[in-house]
Design an enzyme around this catalytic site. Structure first.
Site, PDB file in Angstrom:
ATOM      1  N   GLY A 154      14.477  49.212  46.013  1.00 16.19           N
ATOM      2  CA  GLY A 154      13.557  48.977  47.125  1.00 16.19           C
ATOM      3  C   GLY A 154      13.953  49.819  48.321  1.00 16.19           C
ATOM      4  N   GLY A 155      14.620  49.174  49.278  1.00 20.10           N
ATOM      5  CA  GLY A 155      14.962  49.807  50.552  1.00 20.10           C
ATOM      6  C   GLY A 155      15.534  51.216  50.432  1.00 20.10           C
ATOM      7  N   SER A 184      19.196  45.325  46.167  1.00 20.97           N
ATOM      8  CA  SER A 184      20.151  46.021  47.040  1.00 20.97           C
ATOM      9  C   SER A 184      20.952  47.119  46.318  1.00 20.97           C
ATOM     10  CB  SER A 184      21.087  45.022  47.720  1.00 20.97           C
ATOM     11  OG  SER A 184      20.342  44.138  48.545  1.00 20.97           O
ATOM     12  N   HIS A 202       6.898  41.064  39.992  1.00 18.25           N
ATOM     13  CA  HIS A 202       7.921  41.186  41.034  1.00 18.25           C
ATOM     14  C   HIS A 202       8.043  39.840  41.749  1.00 18.25           C
ATOM     15  CE1 HIS A 202      10.046  42.328  44.643  1.00 18.25           C
ATOM     16  NE2 HIS A 202      10.461  43.397  43.987  1.00 18.25           N
ATOM     17  N   GLU A 252       8.335  39.065  44.723  1.00 22.32           N
ATOM     18  CA  GLU A 252       7.471  38.912  45.911  1.00 22.32           C
ATOM     19  C   GLU A 252       6.052  38.530  45.498  1.00 22.32           C
ATOM     20  OE1 GLU A 252       8.475  42.692  47.666  1.00 22.32           O
ATOM     21  OE2 GLU A 252      10.503  41.933  47.996  1.00 22.32           O
ATOM     22  N   GLU A 258      15.980  41.239  38.572  1.00 25.97           N
ATOM     23  CA  GLU A 258      16.209  41.280  40.014  1.00 25.97           C
ATOM     24  C   GLU A 258      16.501  39.867  40.533  1.00 25.97           C
ATOM     25  OE1 GLU A 258      14.052  44.914  41.856  1.00 25.97           O
ATOM     26  OE2 GLU A 258      12.580  43.343  41.593  1.00 25.97           O
ATOM     27  N   ASN A 273      10.672  51.360  44.463  1.00 26.40           N
ATOM     28  CA  ASN A 273       9.601  50.433  44.813  1.00 26.40           C
ATOM     29  C   ASN A 273       9.432  50.475  46.336  1.00 26.40           C
ATOM     30  OD1 ASN A 273       7.862  48.315  45.214  1.00 26.40           O
ATOM     31  ND2 ASN A 273       9.296  46.717  44.554  1.00 26.40           N
ATOM     32  N   TRP A 274       8.411  51.191  46.780  1.00 26.43           N
ATOM     33  CA  TRP A 274       8.200  51.368  48.219  1.00 26.43           C
ATOM     34  C   TRP A 274       7.630  50.119  48.890  1.00 26.43           C
ATOM     35  CZ3 TRP A 274       5.635  56.866  49.169  1.00 26.43           C
ATOM     36  CH2 TRP A 274       6.571  57.863  48.848  1.00 26.43           C
ATOM     37  N   LYS A 275       7.172  49.159  48.102  1.00 28.25           N
ATOM     38  CA  LYS A 275       6.550  47.943  48.663  1.00 28.25           C
ATOM     39  C   LYS A 275       5.440  48.337  49.658  1.00 28.25           C
ATOM     40  CE  LYS A 275      10.770  45.561  47.602  1.00 28.25           C
ATOM     41  NZ  LYS A 275      11.716  44.497  47.864  1.00 28.25           N
ATOM     42  N   GLY A 328      16.684  42.922  49.058  1.00 24.11           N
ATOM     43  CA  GLY A 328      16.528  43.202  50.483  1.00 24.11           C
ATOM     44  C   GLY A 328      17.544  42.493  51.358  1.00 24.11           C
TER      45      GLY A 328
HETATM   46  P1  PGA Z   1      15.870  46.130  47.434  1.00 24.79           P
HETATM   47  O1  PGA Z   1      14.539  45.741  46.628  1.00 24.79           O
HETATM   48  O2  PGA Z   1      16.490  47.319  46.722  1.00 24.79           O
HETATM   49  O3  PGA Z   1      15.405  46.484  48.813  1.00 24.79           O
HETATM   50  O4  PGA Z   1      16.780  44.947  47.393  1.00 24.79           O
HETATM   51  C1  PGA Z   1      14.485  45.787  45.226  1.00 24.79           C
HETATM   52  C2  PGA Z   1      13.135  45.321  44.736  1.00 24.79           C
HETATM   53  O5  PGA Z   1      12.597  44.353  45.291  1.00 24.79           O
HETATM   54  O6  PGA Z   1      12.563  45.904  43.794  1.00 24.79           O
END
Ligand code: PGA
Length: 263
Positions: A243-244, A222, A106, A108, A178, A13-15, A184
């Site tokens: 994500g990251g 994470s 998600h 967010e 999640e 997930n590149w956001k 993050g």
């Molecule tokens: P993260 O994000 O791996 O940076 O914690 C995961 C996500 O929000 O899908």
């Protein structure tokens, strides 16, 4: 069928990242890694969720990869079809562009953009109607976990979509658990805590649908190369939403290898 026979998924997930030049380099590096150190298609589904703007570019750039890598939209409109809806992208338009997968719910989106149950259900329904596979995200906040409500919150989020997902449509749903406090932050749920929640989700899904036993339940929050193997070793963790660490080709490839080799 036991949970371990489920083909894992590893989805990046590149956001709202990265700029074009970095994306191109990242994909080139990832393609090279898939070439040099292959991950068999039947061992692991792979996907990348870039911004809407980059979906077609990523798709074109990955077309000659050593194996399929799905392009996944990060969101979809609650409005179906086409029409005068400035700023929106519908499930039909995603499908028309060859995008077969979408993240819905998600944290967010839920927290920053106020996506609530009714909007999310409309998004899920539209995506399914257009033939997309939905990666439906659920998770509790730190306050909810500390209040002992984690399980109730997560199972309720799953029950919410039962209003629009029926019969074999469950076969087009992937769940991503999640915990919000792990996204993050560098804090991962312990493999034991994650497995415990995944087992509860599995039980809940089985009560909702006969597909429940075979549905993939991904963990997110994470995930990195360093913790991927122990997460992959948990029986009800069928992949990762990353994500990251998906912004680094080597880390993302190592996470995918961990799931492909451990499952
Ligand atoms: P993260 O994000 O791996 O940076 O914690 C995961 C996500 O929000 O899908």
């Amino acid at each position: 069928m036991s949970a371990s026979t489920i083909t894992p998924w590893v989805v990046g997930n590149w956001k709202m990242n990265p700029v074009q030049a970095q994306a191109q380099q990242l994909l080139n590096e990832f393609k090279q890694l898939l070439q040099n150190s292959p991950i068999a298609q039947e061992k692991c589904h792979l996907g990348i969720a870039p911004t809407m703007l980059a979906l077609s570019t990523v798709q074109a750039q990955m077309a000659d990869a050593a194996r399929p890598v799905y392009t996944v939209a990060q969101d979809v409109s609650r409005i179906a079809g086409t029409g005068a809806y400035t700023g929106e992208v519908s499930a039909e338009l995603l499908a028309d562009h060859g995008v077969g997968y979408v993240l819905v719910g998600h944290s967010e989106r839920r927290e920053i953009f106020a996506d609530q149950r009714d909007q999310l259900n409309a998004k899920v329904q539209n995506a399914l109607n257009a033939g997309l596979t939905v990666i439906y995200c659920v998770g509790e906040s730190l306050a909810q976990r500390e209040a002992g409500q984690a399980e109730v919150v997560v199972l309720q989020q799953i029950c919410d979509i039962a209003a629009v997902v029926t019969g074999d449509a469950w076969g087009k749903i992937v769940i991503a658990y999640e915990p919000i406090w792990a996204i993050g932050t560098g804090k991962t749920a312990s493999p034991e805590d994650a497995q415990a929640m995944h087992a509860k989700i599995r039980e809940g899904l089985k009560q909702l649908t006969p597909h429940g036993a075979n549905m993939a339940i991904l963990y997110g929050g994470s995930v990195k190369a360093e913790n991927a193997v122990e997460l992959a070793a948990c029986p009800d963790i069928n992949g990762a939403l990353v994500g990251g660490a998906s912004l680094n080709a080597d880390s993302f490839h190592q996470i995918a290898l961990a799931f492909a080799n451990t499952k």
